[in-house]
Design a protein around this motif. Structure first.
Motif, PDB file in Angstrom:
ATOM      1  N   TYR A 245      -9.697   3.533   1.063  1.00 10.53           N
ATOM      2  CA  TYR A 245      -8.174   2.861   1.122  1.00 10.53           C
ATOM      3  C   TYR A 245      -7.125   4.293   0.706  1.00 10.53           C
ATOM      4  O   TYR A 245      -5.640   3.241   0.709  1.00 10.53           O
ATOM      5  N   LYS A 247      -6.009   6.282   2.857  1.00  8.69           N
ATOM      6  CA  LYS A 247      -5.758   6.557   4.227  1.00  8.69           C
ATOM      7  C   LYS A 247      -5.553   5.863   4.790  1.00  8.69           C
ATOM      8  O   LYS A 247      -4.331   5.169   5.214  1.00  8.69           O
ATOM      9  N   ARG A 248      -5.821   4.307   4.189  1.00 12.69           N
ATOM     10  CA  ARG A 248      -5.439   2.974   4.629  1.00 12.69           C
ATOM     11  C   ARG A 248      -3.882   2.447   4.132  1.00 12.69           C
ATOM     12  O   ARG A 248      -2.600   1.896   4.714  1.00 12.69           O
ATOM     13  N   ASN A 249      -4.131   3.123   2.865  1.00 12.59           N
ATOM     14  CA  ASN A 249      -2.473   3.302   2.065  1.00 12.59           C
ATOM     15  C   ASN A 249      -1.381   3.785   2.991  1.00 12.59           C
ATOM     16  O   ASN A 249       0.051   3.676   3.386  1.00 12.59           O
ATOM     17  N   SER A 251      -1.073   4.985   6.019  1.00  8.97           N
ATOM     18  CA  SER A 251      -0.694   4.307   7.166  1.00  8.97           C
ATOM     19  C   SER A 251      -0.287   3.236   7.008  1.00  8.97           C
ATOM     20  O   SER A 251       0.556   3.252   7.976  1.00  8.97           O
ATOM     21  N   ASN A 252      -0.386   2.203   6.173  1.00 13.60           N
ATOM     22  CA  ASN A 252       0.449   1.408   5.837  1.00 13.60           C
ATOM     23  C   ASN A 252       1.983   1.526   5.469  1.00 13.60           C
ATOM     24  O   ASN A 252       3.376   0.472   6.101  1.00 13.60           O
TER      25      ASN A 252
END
Length: 364
Positions: A245, A247-249, A251-252
């Motif tokens: 989560y 790394k997702r944040n 990236s976003n």
């Protein structure tokens, strides 16, 4: 028999009087020390300690708030827009290079007595390096994670037309994993396992109504002691779900910045490695693993920042490597003293200066 009744009555009267005196004394002390009304049945909900509510962030940034007891109070004021600045931030002038910092308490940087923060030092250092057009605005907030910064960026920060955003996150996202283990739950994508708790939402239940503060003080301390003994060992916990989560944040955040043609710079988070610093961090009562595991997890999250930056082709400045640990730089594991704050800004400035040279200035 009458004498025994008299003795029992006298003892009961003494105990009742002692209890009432203790109750009155505690209420008066809390009123003087913490400004809690003597007659309040909700002593844990002091108005001035509650976070400002936000429908999208659960709790919002500090707004129109002065940090108390700082040697330079002019640098420790948060304006009504949630920026650590005295003036109201308007449309970006054509000759200004606007940098906005996003992060948690390590970017908000309220822990030193002088009232300065590293974004302020960064701006001053950029001016010394012939970048007088650079303006660095600190919009970080204590307890924010990468998820909070993503929402704040999307709903608010883009309106101020920054040329660059600097993002530094690590420990708050990491702590979500430990809280999940402590509660026996899985980390969820909204971080509800930590941020849906009353500490952040401000919800009030029947448990918060306190009739006797003496009894409450005793029972709450016993409950905390019992929970600390029953706390599960988090040393062997799996943090891969939380890392995903995180790394997702990040990236976003990068995708959002690029969509608005805003340069984004990621920072790894410096931290002190000493046992003494670790014990100061543990004092806040949150669940922590063993010291070695904690340091390893901090390093892992920093590695994730490097990985995301490389994968998405954005600049990552490894502050964890550049800001070498010195005892007088940190007040605990991750928060900086005045010396640490000054050193942070001095180290970051020359690395950002070259990026500013290569970036356009003017209206977007």
């Amino acid at each position: 028999m009458a004498k025994a009744k008299f003795v029992i009555s006298a003892i009961a009267l003494i105990l009742a009087s002692t209890f009432l005196l203790a109750e009155a004394g505690l209420r008066i002390y809390q009123n003087v020390a913490g400004n809690i009304p003597v007659t309040s049945f909700l002593p844990g909900y002091k108005i001035e300690k509650r976070f400002a509510l936000s429908p999208f962030l659960v709790f919002g940034p500090r707004m129109d708030w002065q940090a108390p007891n700082k040697k330079n109070p002019q640098y420790a004021y948060f304006n009504p827009q949630g920026f650590r600045a005295q003036d109201i931030i308007g449309k970006k002038p054509d000759n200004e290079y606007r940098i906005i910092t996003l992060g948690g308490s390590t970017t908000e940087d309220l822990w030193n007595d002088d009232g300065i923060h590293w974004p302020l030092v960064l701006e001053q250092q950029l001016h010394h390096r012939s970048r007088p057009h650079a303006r660095v605005l600190n919009t970080a907030m204590s307890a924010y994670t990468s998820a909070h910064s993503l929402i704040r960026f999307a709903f608010d920060i883009t309106d101020y037309s920054p040329d660059m955003v600097i993002v530094m996150h690590n420990i708050n996202d990491l702590m979500v994993n430990y809280q999940a283990v402590f509660q026996g739950e899985a980390v969820d994508p909204h971080y509800k396992v930590l941020y849906s708790t009353k500490r952040f939402t401000g919800d009030i239940t029947d448990e918060d109504v306190v009739v006797s503060r003496v009894v409450h003080a005793i029972t709450s301390r016993f409950k905390a002691w019992r929970e600390s003994r029953a706390r599960p060992l988090v040393a062997d916990s799996d943090i891969s779900r939380g890392r995903g989560y995180f790394k997702r944040n990040l990236s976003n955040l990068i995708a959002l910045a690029q969509a608005h043609q805003i340069k984004i710079v990621l920072l790894t988070m410096p931290y002190a490695k000493s046992e003494l610093a670790y014990e100061k961090s543990r004092a806040n009562g949150r669940p922590f693993p063993r010291h070695a595991r904690f340091l390893a997890d901090l390093a892992t999250y920093n590695d994730d920042i490097m990985e995301v930056g490389k994968k998405r082709g954005v600049t990552v400045i490894d502050m964890a490597t550049h800001l070498h640990e010195k005892e007088n730089y940190f007040v605990d594991t991750v928060h900086y003293s005045t010396e640490g704050t000054e050193e942070f800004g001095k180290i970051l400035a020359p690395r950002l200066a070259t990026l500013i040279d290569k970036s356009p200035i003017g209206p977007r």
